[in-house]
Design a protein around this motif. Sequence first.
Motif, PDB file in Angstrom:
ATOM      1  N   HIS A 123       0.779  -1.193  -0.015  1.00  0.00           N
ATOM      2  CA  HIS A 123      -0.224  -0.056  -0.002  1.00  0.00           C
ATOM      3  C   HIS A 123       1.131   1.424  -0.201  1.00  0.00           C
ATOM      4  O   HIS A 123       1.831   1.511   0.717  1.00  0.00           O
ATOM      5  N   GLU A 124       0.512   2.182  -0.836  1.00  0.00           N
ATOM      6  CA  GLU A 124       1.359   3.393  -0.966  1.00  0.00           C
ATOM      7  C   GLU A 124       1.621   4.180   0.187  1.00  0.00           C
ATOM      8  O   GLU A 124       2.545   4.798   0.666  1.00  0.00           O
ATOM      9  N   ASN A 125       0.370   4.202   1.014  1.00  0.00           N
ATOM     10  CA  ASN A 125       0.377   5.181   2.324  1.00  0.00           C
ATOM     11  C   ASN A 125       0.319   4.039   3.588  1.00  0.00           C
ATOM     12  O   ASN A 125      -0.337   4.376   4.371  1.00  0.00           O
ATOM     13  N   ALA A 126       0.887   2.778   3.399  1.00  0.00           N
ATOM     14  CA  ALA A 126       0.951   1.863   4.560  1.00  0.00           C
ATOM     15  C   ALA A 126       1.460   2.590   5.979  1.00  0.00           C
ATOM     16  O   ALA A 126       1.035   2.162   6.818  1.00  0.00           O
ATOM     17  N   GLU A 127       2.565   3.596   5.658  1.00  0.00           N
ATOM     18  CA  GLU A 127       3.154   4.075   7.024  1.00  0.00           C
ATOM     19  C   GLU A 127       2.127   5.020   7.552  1.00  0.00           C
ATOM     20  O   GLU A 127       2.628   5.244   8.794  1.00  0.00           O
ATOM     21  N   ARG A 128       1.145   5.305   7.068  1.00  0.00           N
ATOM     22  CA  ARG A 128       0.508   6.237   7.729  1.00  0.00           C
ATOM     23  C   ARG A 128      -1.059   5.723   8.108  1.00  0.00           C
ATOM     24  O   ARG A 128      -2.107   6.454   8.456  1.00  0.00           O
ATOM     25  N   ILE A 129      -1.160   4.345   7.931  1.00  0.00           N
ATOM     26  CA  ILE A 129      -2.451   3.466   8.055  1.00  0.00           C
ATOM     27  C   ILE A 129      -2.289   2.876   9.472  1.00  0.00           C
ATOM     28  O   ILE A 129      -1.404   2.032   9.613  1.00  0.00           O
ATOM     29  N   LEU A 281     -25.947   1.498  12.713  1.00  0.00           N
ATOM     30  CA  LEU A 281     -24.216   1.974  12.784  1.00  0.00           C
ATOM     31  C   LEU A 281     -23.968   3.022  13.756  1.00  0.00           C
ATOM     32  O   LEU A 281     -22.676   3.168  13.838  1.00  0.00           O
ATOM     33  N   GLU A 282     -24.921   3.636  14.435  1.00  0.00           N
ATOM     34  CA  GLU A 282     -24.505   4.651  15.338  1.00  0.00           C
ATOM     35  C   GLU A 282     -24.730   4.102  16.724  1.00  0.00           C
ATOM     36  O   GLU A 282     -24.631   4.880  17.738  1.00  0.00           O
ATOM     37  N   ASP A 283     -25.226   2.699  16.945  1.00  0.00           N
ATOM     38  CA  ASP A 283     -25.397   2.146  18.201  1.00  0.00           C
ATOM     39  C   ASP A 283     -24.175   1.715  18.949  1.00  0.00           C
ATOM     40  O   ASP A 283     -23.429   0.734  18.259  1.00  0.00           O
ATOM     41  N   TRP A 284     -23.826   2.085  19.916  1.00  0.00           N
ATOM     42  CA  TRP A 284     -22.277   1.722  20.725  1.00  0.00           C
ATOM     43  C   TRP A 284     -22.524   0.194  21.085  1.00  0.00           C
ATOM     44  O   TRP A 284     -21.508  -0.263  21.595  1.00  0.00           O
ATOM     45  N   ARG A 285     -23.688  -0.458  21.158  1.00  0.00           N
ATOM     46  CA  ARG A 285     -23.692  -1.724  21.488  1.00  0.00           C
ATOM     47  C   ARG A 285     -23.112  -2.913  20.353  1.00  0.00           C
ATOM     48  O   ARG A 285     -22.958  -3.869  20.624  1.00  0.00           O
ATOM     49  N   ARG A 286     -23.359  -2.039  19.007  1.00  0.00           N
ATOM     50  CA  ARG A 286     -22.777  -2.997  17.978  1.00  0.00           C
ATOM     51  C   ARG A 286     -21.393  -2.594  17.552  1.00  0.00           C
ATOM     52  O   ARG A 286     -20.769  -1.734  17.825  1.00  0.00           O
ATOM     53  N   TRP A 287     -20.849  -4.036  17.449  1.00  0.00           N
ATOM     54  CA  TRP A 287     -19.445  -4.023  17.190  1.00  0.00           C
ATOM     55  C   TRP A 287     -19.010  -4.443  15.565  1.00  0.00           C
ATOM     56  O   TRP A 287     -19.755  -5.239  15.179  1.00  0.00           O
ATOM     57  N   GLY A 288     -18.207  -3.398  15.063  1.00  0.00           N
ATOM     58  CA  GLY A 288     -17.563  -3.988  13.648  1.00  0.00           C
ATOM     59  C   GLY A 288     -16.366  -4.778  13.869  1.00  0.00           C
ATOM     60  O   GLY A 288     -15.973  -5.018  14.975  1.00  0.00           O
ATOM     61  N   HIS A 289     -16.041  -5.355  12.792  1.00  0.00           N
ATOM     62  CA  HIS A 289     -14.862  -6.170  12.519  1.00  0.00           C
ATOM     63  C   HIS A 289     -13.504  -5.444  12.948  1.00  0.00           C
ATOM     64  O   HIS A 289     -12.714  -5.627  13.642  1.00  0.00           O
ATOM     65  N   VAL A 290     -13.225  -4.575  12.038  1.00  0.00           N
ATOM     66  CA  VAL A 290     -11.937  -3.763  12.006  1.00  0.00           C
ATOM     67  C   VAL A 290     -12.223  -2.221  11.603  1.00  0.00           C
ATOM     68  O   VAL A 290     -13.273  -1.915  11.070  1.00  0.00           O
ATOM     69  N   THR A 291     -11.499  -1.547  12.120  1.00  0.00           N
ATOM     70  CA  THR A 291     -11.468   0.046  12.078  1.00  0.00           C
ATOM     71  C   THR A 291      -9.914   0.437  11.684  1.00  0.00           C
ATOM     72  O   THR A 291      -8.961   0.139  12.705  1.00  0.00           O
ATOM     73  N   PHE A 292      -9.838   1.236  10.763  1.00  0.00           N
ATOM     74  CA  PHE A 292      -8.491   1.869  10.122  1.00  0.00           C
ATOM     75  C   PHE A 292      -8.489   3.157  10.403  1.00  0.00           C
ATOM     76  O   PHE A 292      -9.558   3.899   9.995  1.00  0.00           O
ATOM     77  N   LEU A 293      -7.424   3.968  10.594  1.00  0.00           N
ATOM     78  CA  LEU A 293      -7.256   5.312  10.514  1.00  0.00           C
ATOM     79  C   LEU A 293      -6.232   5.754   9.726  1.00  0.00           C
ATOM     80  O   LEU A 293      -5.080   5.010   9.466  1.00  0.00           O
ATOM     81  N   ASP A 294      -6.371   6.709   8.928  1.00  0.00           N
ATOM     82  CA  ASP A 294      -5.492   7.200   8.039  1.00  0.00           C
ATOM     83  C   ASP A 294      -4.982   8.589   8.557  1.00  0.00           C
ATOM     84  O   ASP A 294      -5.686   9.451   8.692  1.00  0.00           O
ATOM     85  N   PHE A 329      -3.306   1.539  18.903  1.00  0.00           N
ATOM     86  CA  PHE A 329      -3.148   1.483  17.565  1.00  0.00           C
ATOM     87  C   PHE A 329      -1.983   0.930  17.135  1.00  0.00           C
ATOM     88  O   PHE A 329      -0.980   0.562  17.815  1.00  0.00           O
ATOM     89  N   VAL A 330      -2.267   0.130  16.057  1.00  0.00           N
ATOM     90  CA  VAL A 330      -1.088  -0.810  15.528  1.00  0.00           C
ATOM     91  C   VAL A 330      -0.873  -0.444  14.215  1.00  0.00           C
ATOM     92  O   VAL A 330      -1.793  -0.358  12.995  1.00  0.00           O
ATOM     93  N   PRO A 331       0.522   0.081  13.736  1.00  0.00           N
ATOM     94  CA  PRO A 331       0.737   0.269  12.286  1.00  0.00           C
ATOM     95  C   PRO A 331       0.294  -0.654  11.211  1.00  0.00           C
ATOM     96  O   PRO A 331       0.584  -1.764  11.887  1.00  0.00           O
ATOM     97  N   LEU A 332      -0.026  -0.503  10.199  1.00  0.00           N
ATOM     98  CA  LEU A 332      -0.431  -1.505   9.119  1.00  0.00           C
ATOM     99  C   LEU A 332       0.572  -2.599   8.880  1.00  0.00           C
ATOM    100  O   LEU A 332       0.363  -3.607   8.688  1.00  0.00           O
ATOM    101  N   PRO A 333       1.949  -2.129   8.613  1.00  0.00           N
ATOM    102  CA  PRO A 333       3.095  -2.736   8.307  1.00  0.00           C
ATOM    103  C   PRO A 333       3.255  -3.667   9.476  1.00  0.00           C
ATOM    104  O   PRO A 333       4.107  -4.833   9.103  1.00  0.00           O
ATOM    105  N   GLU A 334       2.899  -3.448  10.711  1.00  0.00           N
ATOM    106  CA  GLU A 334       3.389  -4.269  11.825  1.00  0.00           C
ATOM    107  C   GLU A 334       2.074  -5.344  12.155  1.00  0.00           C
ATOM    108  O   GLU A 334       2.342  -6.105  13.090  1.00  0.00           O
ATOM    109  N   MET A 335       1.290  -5.044  11.576  1.00  0.00           N
ATOM    110  CA  MET A 335      -0.066  -6.113  11.741  1.00  0.00           C
ATOM    111  C   MET A 335      -0.002  -7.562  11.678  1.00  0.00           C
ATOM    112  O   MET A 335      -0.588  -8.256  12.375  1.00  0.00           O
TER     113      MET A 335
END
Length: 866
Positions: A123-129, A281-294, A329-335
Amino acid sequence: MSRHDTPPRLGAWLLERLRPHGDSDVLLGDFEEEYHYLRGRYGARAARRWYWRQVLLSLPGFTAQLAYWSLTMLKNYLIIAGRQLVKNGRYTVINVVGLSVALACCIVAYLNYDFSFGFDKFHENAERIYRVNSIRVVHDNPQEWGITPMPLGPAMQAEFPFIDNVVRISLGDAVFQYEEKVFNETVYFADPAFFDVFTFPLRHGTPDVLRDPGRIVLNPETAVKYFGQENPIGRQVTIRFDDELRTFTVGAVVEKIPQNSSIQFDILAAYDNLRVYGDDLEDWRRWGHVTFLDVPDPAALAGLSDRLTAYIGLQNTARPDLEFERFYFVPLPEMFLTSDPTRAYILTESLHPAAVVSPAVIAVLLLLMACFNFMNTAIAFAGKRLKEIGVRKVMGGLRRQLIGQFMGESMLLCVIAFGLALLLAEVFAPAYSSLWPYLDLQVDYADNAPLLVFLAALLLITGIIAGAYPAFYISSFSPVNILKGRQQLAGLNYFTRALLTFQLTIAVMVILAGIVFTNNARYQETVDLGYDKEMVLMVPLGNPDRFTTYRDALVQNPDILNVAGSRSHIGYSYFGRVAETLPAAGREAIKGEIDVYLIGENYLETMGLRIVDGRGFDLDMDTDFTDAVMVNQTFARQFGLTEPVGQTIILDSTRYEVVGVFEDFFDAGVWNPVDPGALRLTTPDRYYYLSARVRSDRLDETNAFLRQTWQRLVPEEPYNGLYQNEEVLAEAKTINTGIRTTFFYIALLATVIAAAGLFGLMSLAIARRTKEIGIRKVLGASVFSVGRLINKEFIVMLLIASVLASVLGYFVIKMLLDSIWAYHGGVGLLPCVLATVFMFVIALATVGWQVYKIATSNPVQALRYE
């Protein structure tokens, strides 16, 4: 002395290097004499100018002469090296084949390492994900989770301006239909910024495709599966989510996704489509699988975990049964380094560390063995070149020239072996990849600069290791002793003995590993998993309303012995819940997370689960649906229940009575220890799976009957039944087979290389003792005594190697087994004995003919040998 009293040192050094040794002394003397004359008459500056002028005028001609004679000598060296390789053709082939195979293994090991450590780095922006993970503390034990509340990502982006984009990824099962093609598919859901954050090039379509909830993205394989080779953009498809049928337009097709990508998908849709499963999707009782930040500036994340306490409060208030301590938070290249639970089960896992380290270590050991073979055979046949070496030294040949010649011969052989290794790597890489799921090794020299650097370094190091010792050893011979016939090969000195012992030790260890992993694969196939996995078919229902109708149609078949329904299924799904015991006399309350399986009628009998204490569930007792629970042996042990039946436990704030204890079972193979588990009874309106036990001789026919019945009752959805033993445990079987096959071939290669080394050293021993053997035979020595004389030292080394291999192998192989499986077949004494016996047989077959040949030869020929 002033620096002007002598000619310029740099100029003198250049002249000395560019002229032959004898000629340079005369030339430098003449130049120095003229320098002193000019210095005395015109001064030091003029003399130095003259000297440098002569140096510069001489450089072109001297350089040309040096290059000409160097190339001439190189040509002669190559001719001599070629003749030597052809003259000793059999040993050349042994060395070339051994080196090429070992080098090819090193190339594959590098590709394997590069594949694992290259996870997500394309990924081109791997270091910032960054991936958002969470920490949950259960019974004072912190647990890493890879899932997050669905509203967390958007809330963070709204509050913290340094977060450019947020991408959440989840999945769900659905039925995908285009014209007459209908298949069960897994649909991934992602936020609109998915293609802005991650680098997945598009074959067709535009990156804004996910901003329209009505459009979907396909990978190339899925596009070909439904549309063939035509461009599918704009085609209308139907997707059934549970009971809701929706129409989508194909908006994009990505290029082939690299295998070492954590994110793999067949079908990708906008995240808002998750609402079809009833998710708010706005309910804090609902859980998603993964969340990534740029995050363009990674430094902005410092201390961010401590600023998310408000979100922790929202989450814990919404889900008091699922409280978390913090987010991190875990950097994408170290995941790829994270554990399985952290990956949330929807991301592709990287290779197990043992699958990365072991091939590299083994490849290096094979290369060392092959290099040691080259050393031994080079020394073994140096005796045939003693007169050549003596004459060259008498004629003025310098030792460094001899070293260069022998090193050149070694490099020539290494280059030949390296060329063959490149061809073998083209075969080995895909063959090795086929043994493992989720592995795809590609040999690409054009666009892989690190690989080219590795290959160059590998060739250079191999040439040095293989050729250095023979070159320095052979070039050290005295010309006087050679020409007088007093120079003898040193024979089996401590160094060569150590080399051979090392080779034999590695060979026996690898053979031992091959035997152990073969036994372990057999153990994995026959181990009691705690339930009867044979003759069981499982069908995902999709909709619980189908169970009763489908079951009633199946029970009419006499080949079906039992039919069960369940919300959970062994090897497929369970629920993580927090359990707590009540305090009692002499026992404190214990709290921890357990695996809970929701089962229905006949499930215990159908799956062959065994009750060891108490009773099973009674469908006629309403309280068994609401108040009863069964626990496994691990639960009773870890929660301190010596007499669990009749005890009360708390599951998610609800009290249940333990009515029975069932034997521990392994959910999906024996990779991990059995976790504390419980069974709860559920009603047919919650059944997601149907399981059927069938007659042992009618498995395939019964599966065909299940398929036909499904197609008749549920024509709108494809049949998706599975064999419990073959398909639910397919990954475990594939990995077991891959490990067994890998070590079989490694053991074969190590045995061949060690046998070649033994052959070379036996040749050296025979060449050194040829006259001695002839004299002994003239004096009446028998064939047996001659054979014992020659073999005795090798037998001692093999015995030492066997002991070392057994001791080291036991600990190393056991450590490797422990790192992969919680339960395995172990090492044991018998595999050590078998590995030693096998190596003895190979050694006997390797050297037996040589020993017999020299022991039965005419002693007159032996006495004429020298």
